[in-house]
Write a protein that holds these residues in place. Structure first.
Motif, short mmCIF file in Angstrom:
data_model
loop_
_atom_site.label_atom_id
_atom_site.label_comp_id
_atom_site.label_asym_id
_atom_site.label_seq_id
_atom_site.Cartn_x
_atom_site.Cartn_y
_atom_site.Cartn_z
N VAL A 1 -6.18 4.94 -0.10
CA VAL A 1 -6.27 4.24 1.19
C VAL A 1 -7.72 3.94 1.55
O VAL A 1 -8.04 2.82 1.98
N GLN B 1 -4.76 6.73 6.57
CA GLN B 1 -4.55 7.75 5.54
C GLN B 1 -3.43 8.71 5.93
O GLN B 1 -2.54 9.01 5.12
N LEU C 1 0.83 -1.20 0.00
CA LEU C 1 0.00 0.00 0.00
C LEU C 1 0.87 1.25 0.00
O LEU C 1 0.60 2.21 -0.73
N THR D 1 -0.02 6.85 5.84
CA THR D 1 0.39 6.51 4.47
C THR D 1 0.77 7.76 3.70
O THR D 1 1.75 7.78 2.94
#
Length: 454
Positions: free
Chosen positions: A168, A422, A139, A425
């Motif tokens: 995400v 979120q 991811l 990331t």
């Protein structure tokens, strides 16, 4: 190229290593590596392994890596996974429950193709680096690709923030969906459930014809089809031809839909030059085989691609014992619904290879196609769904994966806060994209200074 001469030149080169921003916004100390040296070690290892026979492609690779931060990132997955070993792990990593990952996700490793059931679909396209590891590694890598591609396309920081947040949230939503209904085994993106750009790629795939690829790469010599004279297709010596013929004979029964002996008769062999980015420097051979009938209109081109240890293996060396071409071939079946039924494996002499059909129907996504915010949004959503489906599929429900639990349940339970994931990331992707840009500058500086790069 010898290590001593490289080191002597490198001493005078300017190496730029950017500090990495990590969750919480704190600046991480510079990573304890020289990016040019890490890439050199990987590429020099290929130079040595192949006795210099693939140096032409390694030279092409240096030009591509130096062309932009985006291209540099595409071609340096081993550097990314090496760095993950030094950087803080995700707070959402699934403890004790790794999953199958493709290993080298980025926006351009997706595309449309004809599925095994003859229905065109949009899917993940590359499993050369497939391995068992944390879903967060993948991811994060996709998020970094979105940041770098967005910057190359001139998107604003706020637009890129939206894109990463969308990735995400879409991933988390579909992981939750698959956990709830177990539909991941049959789910895929086709013309009826996808966005404008990917629908266009699927439509182009539907319009493609086998005759077009054969016309591009082959010609008739009397009543036999052979490869055309082409600077991208290098004639091979008789010993290599014999080894490829033997490899095709050994491979054909490893495919999910095995070729018969008559379908696998080899008509011609070439070495393919200049294909890929991360895989440049590996042997890649094309074998023209008979196809369904003895006529020339249904001949197939098989691609035999040299396989080496996948980049994520350094972080999780014992998670699977699969090796060679068997690893990416099986991973493709597990991660992508209705994938190439001809994917299998063999060895060309002592070189392990993944064997797939060079598809006449493949239409790859290009970041140049991402021209509006609406297209960005739709495409990022589709990519998030593909990742969620892939990670959910390859688990206890498929024999042979070695994953004895529900991957989607494990990931869903780990995502305790979508906004938190979120934020984490986004911070990682932005910081690591800055790192990539600094590393790219270092590579360009070294290249322009005459540093041997392989």
């Amino acid at each position: 190229m010898n290590r001593r001469s490289r080191g002597a030149v490198l001493a005078g080169a300017v190496i730029i290593v950017a500090g990495l921003v990590v969750p919480g916004g704190a600046a991480e100390a510079a990573l304890t590596r020289d990016p040019v040296a890490v890439i050199y070690q990987r590429d020099h290892a290929l130079h040595t392994l192949n006795n210099g026979a693939t140096d032409d492609d390694l030279l092409t690779r240096t030009e591509i890596l130096a062309s932009s931060p985006w291209s540099f990132f595409r071609g340096t997955s081993p550097l990314y996974y090496r760095d993950l070993g030094e950087l803080p792990a995700s707070a959402y990593a699934t403890a004790g429950a790794d999953v199958w990952i493709t290993g080298d996700v980025h926006l351009e490793n997706t595309g449309a193709d004809r599925g095994a059931d003859n229905v065109e679909q949009f899917a993940l396209t590359d499993t050369d680096d497939a391995w068992r590891g944390s879903w967060t590694w993948e991811l994060r890598r996709e998020a970094v690709s979105i940041v770098l591609a967005g910057r190359q396309n001139g998107r604003s920081a706020s637009q890129i923030t939206t894109d990463v947040n969308t990735l995400v949230s879409e991933y988390a939503q579909w992981i939750d969906k698959f956990h709830g209904d177990d539909d991941e085994a049959d789910w895929r993106l086709t013309a009826g459930n996808t966005s404008d750009l990917t629908a266009d790629l699927i439509a182009e795939s539907e319009d493609d014809k086998r005759a077009d690829l054969l016309a591009k790469r082959t010609t008739l010599s009397g009543s036999t089809r052979v490869f055309k004279a082409d600077p991208e297709l290098l004639t091979v010596p008789a010993s290599i031809r014999s080894a490829v013929v033997a490899a095709v004979a050994a491979y054909r029964t490893t495919a999910q839909d095995p070729l018969s002996a008559s379908e696998a008769v080899v008509k011609d062999v070439r070495r393919r030059l200049g294909a890929g980015t991360g895989s440049l420097g590996r042997f890649r051979w094309y074998a023209l085989v008979e196809g369904d009938t003895s006529g020339t209109s249904d001949d197939r081109i098989l691609e035999l691609k040299q396989e080496v240890d996948p980049a994520p293996k350094t972080l999780a060396p014992g998670t699977t014992t699969l090796t060679g071409g068997q690893r990416p071939a099986l991973a493709l079946r597990w991660l992508v619904n209705e994938s190439d039924p001809l994917a299998g494996w063999a060895g060309v002499g002592g070189v392990p290879v993944l064997v797939k059909e060079k598809s006449p129907f493949a239409e790859d996504l290009s970041i140049d196609d991402l021209t509006t915010s609406a297209i960005w949004d739709d495409s990022v959503r589709d990519v998030g769904r593909l990742l969620a489906a892939a990670h959910s599929r390859a688990d206890k429900d498929i024999a042979g994966t070695g994953v004895t639990y529900s991957a989607d349940a494990a990931i869903d339970n780990a995502i305790t806060s979508v906004p938190g994931l979120q934020t984490e990331t986004r911070a990682f992707a932005t910081g690591y994209a800055d790192q990539v840009t600094g590393d790219w500058h270092a590579y360009v500086t070294a290249k322009n200074s005459g540093v041997p790069l392989f």
